[in-house]
Design a protein around this motif. Structure first.
Motif, mmCIF file in Angstrom:
data_model
loop_
_atom_site.group_PDB
_atom_site.id
_atom_site.type_symbol
_atom_site.label_atom_id
_atom_site.label_comp_id
_atom_site.label_asym_id
_atom_site.label_seq_id
_atom_site.Cartn_x
_atom_site.Cartn_y
_atom_site.Cartn_z
ATOM 1 N N TYR A 154 50.410 -7.412 4.883
ATOM 2 C CA TYR A 154 51.242 -7.991 5.940
ATOM 3 C C TYR A 154 51.382 -9.511 5.799
ATOM 4 O O TYR A 154 51.596 -10.216 6.788
ATOM 5 N N SER A 155 51.236 -10.007 4.584
ATOM 6 C CA SER A 155 51.393 -11.443 4.291
ATOM 7 C C SER A 155 50.340 -12.308 4.974
ATOM 8 O O SER A 155 50.483 -13.536 5.000
ATOM 9 N N TYR A 156 49.272 -11.703 5.479
ATOM 10 C CA TYR A 156 48.316 -12.456 6.297
ATOM 11 C C TYR A 156 47.119 -12.898 5.458
ATOM 12 O O TYR A 156 46.050 -12.319 5.500
ATOM 13 N N GLY A 180 48.068 -16.158 -2.544
ATOM 14 C CA GLY A 180 48.836 -15.166 -1.818
ATOM 15 C C GLY A 180 49.735 -15.873 -0.812
ATOM 16 O O GLY A 180 49.731 -17.101 -0.725
ATOM 17 N N SER A 181 50.522 -15.162 -0.073
ATOM 18 C CA SER A 181 50.471 -13.715 -0.060
ATOM 19 C C SER A 181 51.381 -13.051 -1.081
ATOM 20 O O SER A 181 51.255 -11.872 -1.363
ATOM 21 N N SER A 182 52.319 -13.815 -1.647
ATOM 22 C CA SER A 182 53.324 -13.232 -2.550
ATOM 23 C C SER A 182 52.794 -13.174 -3.982
ATOM 24 O O SER A 182 53.467 -13.571 -4.936
ATOM 25 N N SER A 183 51.594 -12.642 -4.153
ATOM 26 C CA SER A 183 50.909 -12.715 -5.438
ATOM 27 C C SER A 183 51.585 -11.898 -6.523
ATOM 28 O O SER A 183 51.676 -12.324 -7.676
ATOM 29 N N GLY A 184 52.079 -10.686 -6.192
ATOM 30 C CA GLY A 184 52.705 -9.844 -7.205
ATOM 31 C C GLY A 184 54.004 -10.413 -7.729
ATOM 32 O O GLY A 184 54.293 -10.331 -8.929
ATOM 33 N N GLY A 204 52.459 -21.332 2.858
ATOM 34 C CA GLY A 204 52.315 -21.632 1.442
ATOM 35 C C GLY A 204 52.351 -20.398 0.572
ATOM 36 O O GLY A 204 52.013 -20.452 -0.606
ATOM 37 N N SER A 205 52.782 -19.264 1.119
ATOM 38 C CA SER A 205 52.641 -17.981 0.433
ATOM 39 C C SER A 205 53.572 -17.781 -0.743
ATOM 40 O O SER A 205 53.453 -16.785 -1.457
ATOM 41 N N VAL A 206 54.520 -18.692 -0.979
ATOM 42 C CA VAL A 206 55.245 -18.751 -2.245
ATOM 43 C C VAL A 206 54.664 -19.859 -3.119
ATOM 44 O O VAL A 206 54.323 -19.649 -4.277
ATOM 45 N N VAL A 230 63.063 -8.487 6.858
ATOM 46 C CA VAL A 230 61.805 -8.982 6.276
ATOM 47 C C VAL A 230 60.743 -8.858 7.356
ATOM 48 O O VAL A 230 60.884 -9.442 8.438
ATOM 49 N N PHE A 231 59.664 -8.115 7.073
ATOM 50 C CA PHE A 231 58.640 -7.949 8.111
ATOM 51 C C PHE A 231 57.943 -9.285 8.324
ATOM 52 O O PHE A 231 57.408 -9.881 7.395
ATOM 53 N N PRO A 232 57.937 -9.777 9.560
ATOM 54 C CA PRO A 232 57.415 -11.123 9.808
ATOM 55 C C PRO A 232 55.895 -11.164 9.869
ATOM 56 O O PRO A 232 55.224 -10.171 10.149
ATOM 57 N N LEU A 233 55.372 -12.351 9.607
ATOM 58 C CA LEU A 233 53.989 -12.673 9.947
ATOM 59 C C LEU A 233 53.994 -13.522 11.210
ATOM 60 O O LEU A 233 53.362 -13.193 12.195
ATOM 61 N N SER A 234 54.760 -14.605 11.172
ATOM 62 C CA SER A 234 54.909 -15.489 12.332
ATOM 63 C C SER A 234 56.323 -16.053 12.290
ATOM 64 O O SER A 234 56.605 -16.966 11.507
#
Length: 492
Positions: A154-156, A180-184, A204-206, A230-234
């Motif tokens: 969940y990008s958290y 993370g969170s966009s590690s893949g 900073g997840s990108v 896009v499923f949100p985090l915040s």
């Protein structure tokens, strides 16, 4: 001893020129040591790798799965779009901006007909019947979606350490944290599997996984790219961002998903005066600043590219400190509200650390939340005046070197987000750019003519040892100056 196995993929050695590395893995498992051998016999243009779609799909199924970066392969969708592209060409229709460019999609972004897993065992609803606008826009520009990518649940989380599918493996060095969170998405670009990928960036997840894996990461101005589907985090901070090894390709993709501009880096007459670059956040005694300062001196010192100032430390520090307090309340409240629907039935399905973060927002009142939202909006409005006398800000990408998985501690997340989080709070666009490698505490492989990623050192064995870590710089611009920011970075 197992025989070294040569992979068929390459990753850009130079983020701006797109040269090629050949990668050999010693041993049969993803944890084997990677040796990077410089081979420039590959071809890569402004729109990324020229390999065929079938070669890309083979790389996704091969190295992509070895890196544990893949959740779904969209071969049928990509092949259908490729056939339509060929039909357009056959009847003489003009080539679109991203014609035939394969791209990856972080698995919190909807693609019609494929599950959006969020890196979780939690069920968030049925598979989507429509794609997110960012995906549809790229497809309309001719790009081909080939894979959905593993991510922090969940990008958290900024470390990339918790996913129902396990951790992604860092192509630079399997012992290093991916971020993370966009590690893949970062991993597939770093490994040369795809030239372009979508991620999301809330703190900073990108930019952080891009820095950890030696590629370009871009977070646009808050609100400029659509986040529907896009499923949100915040939602107060979420931004769809891009990964690439090639800056012109990233610039073109941004033009497409923002609906703004032609996608070419602006050219023409020089500006009437050189831009002013603020270095106030480069602490002379900071471990993460020394190598960035060296890079700045090489690229901006005694040149007409820009003038430099370091006189805004107090102003920037005050903005950042105020904003972080608002971020903490707003993000925890919004994340809890989004997930409380799963509290009773699926709480045990979350990764432990992610679930703990979600629960940390349950005691924040709506009144407290609303007051912080108002304060956040006021801060963003007033902070724009910072750019009255400054055009860009340069900072380290992270608060220290990329560290190994087994070195993570309770302060690691804050260290990783030290320089990325403030610009999510303020909503300003920011790029992280790979500039070299840190080897035994010194910069290795810097090229004065261009930014380079980890591995440029002449000793390729040393350059990919556990002691060789990618080094990146962050460049920040004023809100809604995204094209200007990308053009400035292109000139460095």
């Amino acid at each position: 001893m197992s025989r070294p196995r040569s992979s068929s993929w390459c990753r850009g050695r130079d983020s701006l020129r797109g040269e090629c590395w050949h990668v050999v893995r010693d041993g049969a498992s993803p944890s084997g040591t990677m040796r990077i051998v410089d081979e420039t016999n590959g071809t890569q243009g402004e729109q990324g790798s020229m390999q065929s779609l079938e070669q890309t799909l083979a790389a996704v199924e091969g190295i992509g799965r070895e890196l544990n970066a893949v959740t779904s392969v969209m071969r049928g969708r990509a092949r259908t779009l490729e056939r339509k592209s060929a039909q357009r060409a056959a009847v003489g229709e003009p080539k679109r901006l991203l014609e035939g460019v394969p791209f990856a999609v972080k698995d919190v972004i909807d693609v019609a007909g494929f599950p959006t897993t969020m890196g979780s065992n939690v069920s968030s609803g049925p598979d989507p019947s429509t794609s997110a606008p960012v995906v549809s826009l790229l497809e309309k520009a001719g790009a081909l979606p080939v894979v959905k990518t593993n991510c922090q649940e969940y990008s958290y989380g900024i470390l990339g350490d918790e996913s129902a599918f396990g951790r992604v493996i860092n192509p630079i060095d399997p012992t290093l944290c991916t971020g993370g969170s966009s590690s893949g998405s970062a991993a597939l670009v770093a490994a040369g599997v795809v030239p372009l990928a979508l991620g999301t960036d809330t703190a900073g997840s990108v930019r952080v996984p891009a820095a950890c894996q030696g590629v370009i990461g871009f977070k646009p101005t808050f609100g400029i790219v659509p986040v529907e589907g896009v499923f949100p985090l915040s939602p107060s901070f979420d931004t769809v961002g891009l990964f690439a090894r090639d800056l012109p390709l990233l610039t073109a993709a941004f033009a497409v998903i923002s609906g703004n501009g032609s996608g070419s880096i602006p050219t023409g007459s020089s500006p009437t005066k050189a831009p002013t670059v603020d270095l106030s956040l480069l602490n002379p005694t900071g471990e993460s600043s020394a190598d960035v300062q060296t890079w700045v001196e090489r690229h901006l010192g005694d040149s007409a590219i820009a003038s430099i100032t370091s006189e805004n430390t107090d102003h920037l520090t005050e903005l950042i400190e105020r904003g972080i307090d608002y971020y903490d309340i707003v993000r925890r409240y919004e994340a809890y509200v989004l997930h409380k629907q799963f509290l009773d039935d699926q709480g045990e399905k979350y990764q432990p650390g992610v679930w703990a973060k979600i629960l940390s927002g349950q005691n924040i009142t709506e009144a407290e939340y609303q007051s912080n939202v108002v304060a956040l909006e006021e801060l963003r409005a007033s902070a724009e005046s910072f750019f009255d006398d400054v055009d860009f800000i340069i900072t380290p990408a992270m608060g220290g070197d990329v560290i190994a998985w087994d070195e993570l501690g309770p302060d690691s997340a804050a260290t990783f987000m030290r320089y990325s989080l403030p610009f999510n709070v303020l909503g300003w666009p920011a790029v992280t750019l790979p500039i070299g490698a840190v080897l035994d505490g010194t910069t290795s492989g810097s090229d004065e003519s261009s930014g380079t990623v980890c591995g440029e050192a002449s000793d390729t064995t040393a350059a990919t040892s556990p002691r060789a870590k990618p080094l990146s710089v962050q460049v920040v611009g004023a809100p809604h100056s995204d094209e200007k920011l990308l053009a400035f970075v292109a000139g460095l």
